[in-house]
Write a protein that holds these residues in place. Structure first.
Motif, short mmCIF file in Angstrom:
data_model
loop_
_atom_site.label_atom_id
_atom_site.label_comp_id
_atom_site.label_asym_id
_atom_site.label_seq_id
_atom_site.Cartn_x
_atom_site.Cartn_y
_atom_site.Cartn_z
N PHE A 286 4.05 7.63 5.55
CA PHE A 286 4.08 7.30 6.99
C PHE A 286 3.80 5.81 7.21
CE2 PHE A 286 2.87 11.87 6.90
CZ PHE A 286 3.95 12.38 7.61
N ASN A 287 4.41 4.99 6.39
CA ASN A 287 4.16 3.55 6.46
C ASN A 287 5.45 2.79 6.17
OD1 ASN A 287 2.41 1.42 6.90
ND2 ASN A 287 1.53 1.42 4.85
N VAL A 288 5.51 1.53 6.53
CA VAL A 288 6.61 0.65 6.14
C VAL A 288 5.99 -0.58 5.48
CG1 VAL A 288 8.23 1.48 7.89
CG2 VAL A 288 6.72 -0.41 8.46
N GLY B 6 7.80 -18.01 -0.24
CA GLY B 6 7.35 -17.08 0.79
C GLY B 6 8.29 -15.89 0.94
N PRO C 60 0.83 -1.20 0.00
CA PRO C 60 0.00 0.00 0.00
C PRO C 60 0.87 1.26 0.00
CG PRO C 60 0.12 -0.93 2.19
CD PRO C 60 0.85 -1.88 1.29
N ALA D 36 -1.75 -10.25 1.98
CA ALA D 36 -0.41 -10.84 2.03
C ALA D 36 0.35 -10.52 3.30
CB ALA D 36 0.39 -10.39 0.82
N PHE D 37 0.22 -9.29 3.79
CA PHE D 37 1.04 -8.88 4.94
C PHE D 37 0.41 -7.65 5.58
CE2 PHE D 37 2.83 -7.31 0.94
CZ PHE D 37 2.67 -5.95 1.12
N PRO D 38 0.62 -7.47 6.87
CA PRO D 38 0.12 -6.25 7.52
C PRO D 38 1.14 -5.12 7.40
CG PRO D 38 1.01 -7.75 9.16
CD PRO D 38 1.19 -8.43 7.82
N THR D 39 0.66 -3.89 7.39
CA THR D 39 1.52 -2.71 7.52
C THR D 39 0.87 -1.81 8.58
OG1 THR D 39 0.46 -1.15 5.98
CG2 THR D 39 1.93 -2.80 5.01
N PRO D 40 1.64 -0.86 9.12
CA PRO D 40 1.06 0.03 10.14
C PRO D 40 -0.24 0.69 9.70
CG PRO D 40 3.44 0.31 10.08
CD PRO D 40 3.09 -0.62 8.94
N ARG D 41 -0.34 1.08 8.43
CA ARG D 41 -1.54 1.79 7.97
C ARG D 41 -2.67 0.88 7.54
NH1 ARG D 41 -0.64 7.69 5.47
NH2 ARG D 41 -2.90 7.56 5.55
N THR D 42 -2.40 -0.40 7.32
CA THR D 42 -3.43 -1.26 6.73
C THR D 42 -3.71 -2.52 7.52
OG1 THR D 42 -1.78 -2.43 5.38
CG2 THR D 42 -2.81 -0.49 4.37
N PRO E 164 9.72 5.09 4.39
CA PRO E 164 9.53 6.41 3.79
C PRO E 164 10.75 7.31 3.94
CG PRO E 164 8.21 6.20 5.78
CD PRO E 164 8.91 4.89 5.59
N ARG F 71 4.09 -12.61 6.59
CA ARG F 71 5.39 -13.01 6.02
C ARG F 71 5.98 -14.21 6.78
NH1 ARG F 71 8.59 -10.01 3.02
NH2 ARG F 71 8.92 -12.10 2.23
N PRO G 297 6.68 -4.43 4.07
CA PRO G 297 7.63 -5.56 4.07
C PRO G 297 7.53 -6.37 2.79
CG PRO G 297 5.68 -6.20 5.26
CD PRO G 297 5.45 -4.77 4.79
N VAL H 200 6.76 6.74 10.92
CA VAL H 200 5.38 6.22 10.91
C VAL H 200 4.70 6.90 12.08
CG1 VAL H 200 4.07 4.12 11.51
CG2 VAL H 200 5.91 4.00 9.82
N ILE H 201 3.44 7.26 11.94
CA ILE H 201 2.74 7.95 13.03
C ILE H 201 2.48 6.99 14.20
CG2 ILE H 201 0.67 9.26 13.69
CD1 ILE H 201 2.54 10.67 11.62
N TRP I 66 6.78 -11.20 10.43
CA TRP I 66 6.65 -9.74 10.32
C TRP I 66 5.45 -9.36 11.20
CZ3 TRP I 66 8.89 -5.37 9.05
CH2 TRP I 66 8.11 -4.23 8.83
N SER J 194 6.38 -2.02 13.98
CA SER J 194 6.56 -3.26 13.24
C SER J 194 7.86 -3.91 13.70
CB SER J 194 6.63 -2.99 11.74
OG SER J 194 5.51 -2.26 11.30
#
Lengths: 347, 347
Positions: free
Chosen positions: A203-205, A216, A199, B289-295, A247, B306, A207, B248-249, B320, B253
């Motif tokens: 302000f995101n990371v 995988g 996405p 597929a994977f989590p991120t801070p924003r999603t 970012p 992951r 992976p 990241v706000i 992750w 992670s």
């Protein structure tokens, strides 16, 4: 388009001349005084016709489609893997030696994969494929530090997490990060555009870099393992990674845990790293406590800090590595390959 | 200031009520229907007198200096380590049971360090010190996943790199990241303010959280080792970390490499993690597929994705992990401690 500057120097072409690696390469050629007889700036039809300046002289960007490499001794390719796959063999066919920045030929057994500070001996003769591959941007700074560690203590495993900048996706990646960040600053719920990064990187990371493989792992993560093995000539080297986009505009960072066969002495480790060429060690007060992408200093050096042996496991230590991914990880390494080739008289 | 809502429920105080953890805690109390007889919102003189709303009712924030804890059964402290060191023992003296969010008492042998999903048994009786400590925000999500791994396969070592959000430095950290980012967007060379983060966190990553120790590790990194050992009751557990602040706000992670004593079966690992309470496993198509801070989704869950066993070392695997550091890492864990205490009739 071309200009004779040194009749004994190679005729060069920069394919992908308008991209972030291409423009950085042109700047480095000037900064480092790399000699050439002619330079051709080449790009896709979309960018052809634009004007770029190298060493104060204007050049019109030529269209890759139909470009004749028979008058080129050395061609730098950094226009993406599919472009290299299609055009690099044709350039070789026409007589050019190719230095390729993409992943297209890195694992080809007839193509050497070179970091000049590590395995310059691969450049002693013209490669069978006519192509020399430039490794992945995260692999290069890592192997530049690992070789000396392997020789002194033997590596049991390297566990690496990366913090990779937007410039790894080119100028478009930088622009998207800027735009997405602006959107979120205006409305915290608006992630802004997310075409190059999924996405949004605002302000995101994230992976996930390059495509996901059946194992995988991502292709980026697999590259760091396979390329490290090939460059260091250690087919059983154990490097495992998680590659993460952050970012940051430019410069990749890596948190690397290196576990050795033998107990590591920190002072000796610091000394060995300090002795490496074009590496700046940030240790305690000597160069500030640690490097960051925005504050590391000389962009043509690999920066390393946070050097610490684990008290409970003195065979293991951490490194925090920061390196300009466009320079160290691409343009500068490619140019240093070219310098080594001309030094050796291969081109 | 106070209101009787349930005559059998505890009288509570939130110290640090105006901070990011305090306001989140007040919101969670409402969301989760935590019962209380009275609530006192308490803060430093600077914030005293402000009005805050809890469950639709307005409260005037009371000054911590001189606040009488003798009418409080349960006091949540999240106003910083030095505030807890000074006022928490006084609150205990006056009869309150303290749930402390800071690092001040975590390693005190008379103070249990609790993640209710992991070691709720520590809450069966009132602690000797009168204080229950809430672990570090990066430690909590990790130990919530490690316990089941340790029981099934035995952990040889955990190697963890973190990607920690600005909210770990409170509302001031969030504001500074916003301001610094705005400054850089206007002028690429302007890093903006850097009081809470050094150097600026604007488009940067900083491998330094909390103070640097003589060992070369930061206090944040040491906490992750020592606290994991204490919570899991494994005094020789090997956890080594690099803790990094990222722009990241909110939501931390972690890239965690877990090497076990035995060969790990990925499908079983995914199943065990899926069975954990309040954990969302993002595996292939099930949850994206994977989590991120924003999603990542539900902020009251630990998110993990992951999940992959290394082909060349099937005793090791990567996770992750994404978790809301203000909720999972502080306010929610503290409230879940309180819920467990009231369930057990300890308060």
């Amino acid at each position: 388009m071309t200009l004779v500057t040194d009749p004994t120097a190679p005729r060069i072409a920069i394919v992908g001349a308008t991209g972030v690696v291409g423009t950085t390469l042109a700047g480095l050629i000037e900064d480092r005084g790399f000699r050439y007889r002619e330079v051709h700036l080449v790009a896709s039809a979309r960018s052809a016709g634009r004007t770029l300046t190298v060493e104060g002289r204007e050049y019109v960007v030529e269209d890759l489609e139909g470009f004749d490499f028979s008058n080129v001794d050395l061609a730098f390719f950094s226009a993406g893997g599919s472009i290299s796959e299609k055009y690099a063999p044709a350039a070789v066919e026409q007589g050019a030696l190719v230095i390729d920045n993409t992943s297209a030929f890195r694992m080809d057994p007839d193509t050497p994969l070179v970091v000049p500070q590590v395995n310059a001996h691969e450049l002693d003769k013209r490669p069978v494929s006519g192509i020399i591959a430039n490794p992945n941007c995260s692999t290069i700074p890592l192997v530049r530090l690992l070789q000396t560690v392997e020789r002194r203590w033997g590596i049991r495993q390297a566990v690496v997490s990366t913090y990779q900048a937007a410039s790894g996706q080119g100028n478009g990646g930088i622009t998207e990060l800027h735009e997405a960040t602006r959107a979120t600053l205006q409305d915290p719920d608006d992630p802004g555009p997310s075409e190059r990064f999924h996405p949004s990187l605002s302000f995101n990371v994230i992976p996930s870099i390059d495509r996901m493989l059946e194992s995988g792992f991502t292709f980026e993560e697999q590259k760091m393992l396979q390329e490290s093995r090939k460059i260091l000539g250690l087919p059983h080297l154990d490097v495992t990674t998680t590659c993460v986009r952050v970012p940051v505009i430019n410069s990749h960072s890596e948190a690397a845990w290196i576990e050795c066969q033998n107990v590591v002495d920190r002072e000796e480790l610091v000394r060995l790293l300090t002795e490496l060429p074009e590496v700046t060690v940030h240790d305690k007060d000597a160069h500030g406590a640690f490097p960051t992408p925005r504050t590391a200093g000389d962009p043509n050096h690999v920066h390393v800090g946070r050097i610490r042996v684990a008290p409970h496991n003195p065979r293991g230590f951490w490194l925090w590595i920061v390196a300009d991914n466009v320079r160290i990880g691409a343009a500068l390494n490619a140019l240093q390959i070219a310098e080594a080739l001309t030094d050796r008289g291969v081109v």
